[in-house]
Design an enzyme around this catalytic site. Sequence first.
Site, short mmCIF file in Angstrom:
data_model
loop_
_atom_site.label_atom_id
_atom_site.label_comp_id
_atom_site.label_asym_id
_atom_site.label_seq_id
_atom_site.Cartn_x
_atom_site.Cartn_y
_atom_site.Cartn_z
N GLY A 17 15.03 -9.98 -5.96
CA GLY A 17 14.09 -10.77 -5.17
C GLY A 17 14.84 -11.83 -4.39
N ARG A 20 14.43 -13.97 0.14
CA ARG A 20 13.87 -15.17 0.76
C ARG A 20 13.59 -16.23 -0.31
NH1 ARG A 20 7.51 -13.84 2.32
NH2 ARG A 20 6.82 -13.57 0.17
N SER A 147 7.64 -20.14 -14.95
CA SER A 147 6.73 -21.02 -14.22
C SER A 147 6.15 -22.03 -15.21
CB SER A 147 5.58 -20.20 -13.61
OG SER A 147 4.56 -21.08 -13.15
N TYR A 160 -0.96 -14.02 -15.15
CA TYR A 160 0.34 -14.53 -14.69
C TYR A 160 0.92 -15.50 -15.72
CZ TYR A 160 3.46 -17.36 -11.63
OH TYR A 160 4.51 -18.05 -11.06
N LYS A 164 4.37 -15.14 -17.81
CA LYS A 164 5.47 -16.12 -17.72
C LYS A 164 5.78 -16.72 -19.09
CE LYS A 164 6.43 -16.12 -13.21
NZ LYS A 164 7.71 -15.60 -12.69
N1 LIG Z 1 6.22 -21.18 -5.46
C1 LIG Z 1 5.98 -21.86 -6.54
O1 LIG Z 1 5.47 -22.99 -6.49
C2 LIG Z 1 6.33 -21.29 -7.89
C3 LIG Z 1 6.07 -22.07 -9.01
C4 LIG Z 1 6.44 -21.56 -10.25
C5 LIG Z 1 7.07 -20.33 -10.36
N2 LIG Z 1 7.30 -19.60 -9.24
C6 LIG Z 1 8.00 -18.32 -9.41
O2 LIG Z 1 9.12 -18.33 -8.57
C7 LIG Z 1 9.48 -16.99 -8.21
C8 LIG Z 1 9.62 -16.87 -6.70
O3 LIG Z 1 8.39 -17.14 -6.09
P1 LIG Z 1 8.26 -17.02 -4.52
O4 LIG Z 1 6.88 -17.40 -4.16
O5 LIG Z 1 9.40 -17.74 -3.87
O6 LIG Z 1 8.45 -15.43 -4.37
P2 LIG Z 1 8.34 -14.49 -3.08
O7 LIG Z 1 6.98 -13.94 -2.95
O8 LIG Z 1 8.94 -15.14 -1.90
O9 LIG Z 1 9.22 -13.26 -3.58
C9 LIG Z 1 10.61 -13.36 -3.74
C10 LIG Z 1 11.22 -12.09 -3.20
O10 LIG Z 1 10.90 -11.00 -4.08
C11 LIG Z 1 10.66 -9.86 -3.29
N3 LIG Z 1 9.77 -8.94 -4.03
C12 LIG Z 1 8.44 -9.06 -4.24
N4 LIG Z 1 7.99 -8.00 -4.95
C13 LIG Z 1 9.06 -7.22 -5.21
C14 LIG Z 1 9.23 -5.99 -5.90
N5 LIG Z 1 8.19 -5.35 -6.44
N6 LIG Z 1 10.47 -5.45 -5.99
C15 LIG Z 1 11.53 -6.07 -5.42
N7 LIG Z 1 11.42 -7.23 -4.73
C16 LIG Z 1 10.20 -7.80 -4.64
C17 LIG Z 1 10.01 -10.40 -2.02
O11 LIG Z 1 10.15 -9.48 -0.93
C18 LIG Z 1 10.74 -11.70 -1.79
O12 LIG Z 1 11.85 -11.57 -0.94
C19 LIG Z 1 8.39 -16.11 -8.80
O13 LIG Z 1 8.83 -15.59 -10.03
C20 LIG Z 1 7.23 -17.07 -9.02
O14 LIG Z 1 6.37 -16.64 -10.04
C21 LIG Z 1 6.93 -20.04 -8.02
#
Ligand SMILES: NC(=O)c1ccc[n+]([C@@H]2O[C@H](COP(=O)([O-])OP(=O)(O)OC[C@H]3O[C@@H](n4cnc5c(N)ncnc54)[C@H](O)[C@@H]3O)[C@@H](O)[C@H]2O)c1
Length: 267
Positions: A17, A20, A147, A160, A164
């Site tokens: 992942g 981005r 998370s 979710y 987590k």
């Molecule tokens: N954004 C927040 O505030 C937050 C808070 C707590 C935890 N998180 C966790 O942080 C992590 C990243 O979140 P984000 O919003 O930056 O993610 P995102 O949606 O930007 O995904 C990260 C990358 O994973 C790739 N991806 C998605 N599904 C995939 C799959 N099935 N196979 C391969 N690649 C795949 C996407 O193309 C993307 O480039 C996640 O685990 C999320 O649960 C986020």
Amino acid sequence: MAAAIFGLEGKKAIVVGGGRGMGESSANFLAEAGCDVAVLDVDEGRAQHGADEVTKRGRKGIPIVADMLDAASARDAIKRAEEALGGLDVLVTIVGQAIFKPLFDLTDEEWDFDQNRNLRYAYVTATTAAKSMIDRGVDGRIVCIASMDGIMGSPFHAAYGAAKAGLISLVKSMADEWGRQGIRVNTVVPGSIATPRLPDNDSMREILDKSPLPIGRSGTTDEIGKAVLFLASDMSSYTTGSAVLVDGGWNASNIFDPRIVAVKKTL
Ligand SMILES: NC(=O)c1ccc[n+]([C@@H]2O[C@H](COP(=O)([O-])OP(=O)(O)OC[C@H]3O[C@@H](n4cnc5c(N)ncnc54)[C@H](O)[C@@H]3O)[C@@H](O)[C@H]2O)c1
């Protein structure tokens, strides 16, 4: 960056992942510390973009396209990435997302889907990577992104949160099972992070930006990337099985108690 203190010069890393957001930041920090990085992503353009960013930092960047929701493809992708890198020292699992729905409306398929994209794929990729690291006698490091929803309750996205929470527990089990064989496994636990996926007017982010969090703002993807670098590097050589909170102090603060909010406004 004074890369030597991280002990990552010439090491090989996979960021699942990594195309981005937090994944891109993590891959970039690992590259700056001296790692070649395979950027594994379901989206071809993002995988290529992430790999290009690694290359710009003077390291080998390898795009690998695969869907982590399919266990066979996920295992195969880790093996392909390792072969292209010529080894494997670091695995970072970033993929994760939530379905927002009340529990009564959630279907069994949706429950399973969230367990897969937040928990099962991490088990699949981490066991594949760790087996190879142990066979090669490598001091391996695995970092999974959990998370705060896995520590607090997560109403309306309970599948979710449960996944987590399971991930945080799984990481402890992996750390214990593989610790004597040289593998360290940890989680980074983000609070609210401004990522490309979330719209600019995301309501949770707005609430947190205005809230009395100890650090009164959302986090950045680079702040997660730095924690990943710490846990992947020699800087954390005595840390395993840990859940490292990168949450702006959310866990320390009662941000929803109006009496506390009122007092903080006067400070
Ligand atoms: N954004 C927040 O505030 C937050 C808070 C707590 C935890 N998180 C966790 O942080 C992590 C990243 O979140 P984000 O919003 O930056 O993610 P995102 O949606 O930007 O995904 C990260 C990358 O994973 C790739 N991806 C998605 N599904 C995939 C799959 N099935 N196979 C391969 N690649 C795949 C996407 O193309 C993307 O480039 C996640 O685990 C999320 O649960 C986020």
